[in-house]
Enzyme design. Structure first.
Site, short mmCIF file in Angstrom:
data_model
loop_
_atom_site.label_atom_id
_atom_site.label_comp_id
_atom_site.label_asym_id
_atom_site.label_seq_id
_atom_site.Cartn_x
_atom_site.Cartn_y
_atom_site.Cartn_z
CG HIS A 84 1.62 7.41 13.49
ND1 HIS A 84 2.67 7.93 14.20
CD2 HIS A 84 2.08 7.20 12.24
CE1 HIS A 84 3.74 8.01 13.40
NE2 HIS A 84 3.40 7.58 12.20
NE ARG B 53 4.20 6.54 18.49
CZ ARG B 53 2.97 7.07 18.41
NH1 ARG B 53 2.19 7.12 19.47
NH2 ARG B 53 2.50 7.53 17.27
CB CYS C 262 26.63 1.21 -11.44
SG CYS C 262 27.15 2.18 -12.87
CG MET C 263 24.40 -3.51 -7.45
SD MET C 263 24.38 -5.27 -7.82
CE MET C 263 22.97 -5.41 -8.89
CG ASP C 264 28.37 -3.26 -6.98
OD1 ASP C 264 27.59 -3.50 -6.06
OD2 ASP C 264 28.49 -3.98 -7.99
CE1 TYR D 242 25.46 -1.58 -16.99
CE2 TYR D 242 25.37 -0.63 -14.79
CZ TYR D 242 25.72 -1.66 -15.65
OH TYR D 242 26.32 -2.78 -15.14
NE ARG E 158 0.87 3.31 9.75
CZ ARG E 158 2.07 3.81 10.03
NH1 ARG E 158 2.92 4.10 9.07
NH2 ARG E 158 2.43 4.02 11.28
CE LYS F 239 9.27 3.55 12.25
NZ LYS F 239 7.85 3.98 12.27
C1 LIG Z 1 7.79 5.28 12.81
C2 LIG Z 1 6.81 5.67 13.82
C3 LIG Z 1 7.08 6.71 14.73
C4 LIG Z 1 8.29 7.59 14.62
O1 LIG Z 1 8.08 8.52 13.57
P1 LIG Z 1 9.07 9.74 13.37
O2 LIG Z 1 8.42 10.57 12.35
O3 LIG Z 1 10.37 9.16 12.89
O4 LIG Z 1 9.21 10.40 14.68
C5 LIG Z 1 6.17 6.94 15.75
N1 LIG Z 1 5.04 6.20 15.85
C6 LIG Z 1 4.74 5.23 14.99
C7 LIG Z 1 3.45 4.48 15.16
C8 LIG Z 1 5.59 4.93 13.94
O5 LIG Z 1 5.27 3.97 13.07
#
Ligand SMILES: *Cc1c(COP(=O)(O)O)cnc(C)c1O
Length: 374
Positions: free
Chosen positions: A171, A231, A318-320, A271, A137, A39
């Site tokens: 999770h 995962r 700064c931005m850049d 800035y 969540r 992701k």
């Molecule tokens: C992002 C995510 C992971 C991976 O998490 P890490 O800490 O980077 O291993 C696994 N499962 C779910 C549901 C996530 O949202």
């Protein structure tokens, strides 16, 4: 890389990603599947490139957060199973099915909607059931007094027409944090996860082929929780508690010195005039700012690797651009490379300075920054 790009870039080592994948894989029990979390553009490393590598290496599954991320992979020729971890509006059920994408289902109401859409098409959608065991969540409620209702809702969801319940997952909230309290919490989440799976089987006769819960923290700290699939995200990219597994960071963020000037003592810099020189200072301007992903919150509180040592960053980012004190680094000249994080300059120094975590810095490297693979 052409000369126009020699401003700021992110070097990404595909060898290190491959090394990390193999090292994690080698630590798993026999038969355990590997899902690579890609992701957020593979935590800034380039989702398509990383996914193709994982596919070639024989990983079993990929995970993304939304449909657009999944479609990018399919359009790029990735054919392996992909799980969407977040919500997809039910009206896209047809796209999910046509593209062979697995959808997470987080409550009975959504299961009903996906089922209705799949039934309309006369086709089946592959799903993974997500249980909320303590992250609070997404996921079916199942803690405490919600247990029995949770079991029933999962059973009812899995029995709906048009849905193929391939997997179940949860999770962890603190699997990557030290201390007995975090350990107890993680063990409690795991116990609830297993109890739910058992009750769904006993009361509904439903068994899941793929049970998974181990994020990076659990892969590193709780190998007994690997179950049917792990995962990890962060570990794959070489950060987190990967030391034990010998994992290697995969991204090096590099910029260049645009110009160097000498300032007299008492000169305000950038800035807000948040830094004032105390001595005659040889100040360099770096071609990187917060629009490239360098967190503004780290301004005046971090150092970068330059020449044979480090150069403290001075004044607001700064931005850049941003400024660094090169007085002690005479070997650094206009055009010299400066490492923001990588082998010489730990990403934790920068994430601590910005009161954040490596995850956020990796994802923040913006699309203006070319990725250079080697
Ligand atoms: C992002 C995510 C992971 C991976 O998490 P890490 O800490 O980077 O291993 C696994 N499962 C779910 C549901 C996530 O949202």
């Amino acid at each position: 890389m052409n000369d126009l790009q020699k401003r700021t870039w992110a070097e990404i080592s595909l060898d290190n990603i491959r090394h990390n994948y193999r090292a994690i894989r080698a630590s798993l029990p026999a038969g355990c599947r590997f899902l690579g979390v890609v992701k957020a553009d593979a935590y800034g490393h380039g989702a398509l490139t990383v996914s193709r590598l994982l596919q070639e290496e024989g990983a079993d599954y990929l995970a993304v957060s939304c449909l657009d991320e999944a479609l990018e992979l399919r359009q790029g020729g990735v054919t392996m199973p992909i799980l969407i971890l977040g919500h997809t509006p039910p009206e896209y059920t047809g796209t999910l099915i046509a593209m062979g994408i697995t959808q997470t289902v987080t409550c009975l109401a959504k299961a009903v909607e996906y089922s209705a859409e799949a039934a309309k098409l006369g086709r089946d959608l592959k799903i993974h059931i997500k249980l909320d065991t303590g992250m609070s969540r997404l996921g079916f409620l199942c803690a405490g007094g919600y247990f029995d209702e949770g079991v029933q809702n999962v059973i009812d969801s899995c029995r709906l027409p048009g849905l193929i319940p391939e997997g179940v997952y949860t999770h962890f909230a603190v699997s990557d944090e030290p201390g007995a309290d975090c350990r107890d919490y993680t063990l409690g989440q795991f116990r609830l996860f297993m109890d739910m799976i058992r009750a769904v089987k006993e009361r509904g006769g439903i068994e899941f082929a793929i049970r998974h819960c181990a994020n990076s923290g659990a892969v590193a700290n709780y190998p007994e929780m690997a179950l049917d699939m792990v995962r990890p995200g962060l570990l794959l990219y070489g950060y987190g508690d990967g030391g034990k597994l010998g994992l290697r960071p995969c991204m090096r963020l590099v910029t260049t010195v645009s110009t160097i000037k000498f300032y007299e003592p008492g000169t305000a810099v950038s800035y807000g005039r948040r830094f004032v020189t105390q001595r005659r200072t040889r100040m360099g301007v770096l071609a990187i700012g917060y629009a490239d992903g360098l967190p503004r919150a780290a301004g005046n509180q971090c150092s970068f690797a330059a020449g044979d040592g480090f150069a403290p960053q001075r004044g607001s980012i700064c931005m850049d651009m941003c400024m660094v004190d090169l007085t002690e680094r005479p070997e650094v000249d206009v055009g010299s490379q400066v490492e923001l994080f990588g082998p010489k300059c730990s990403i934790y120094q920068l994430s601590d300075a910005a009161c954040t975590i490596p995850y956020e810095l990796l994802c923040a490297v913006s699309k203006r920054v070319p990725r250079v693979y080697f």
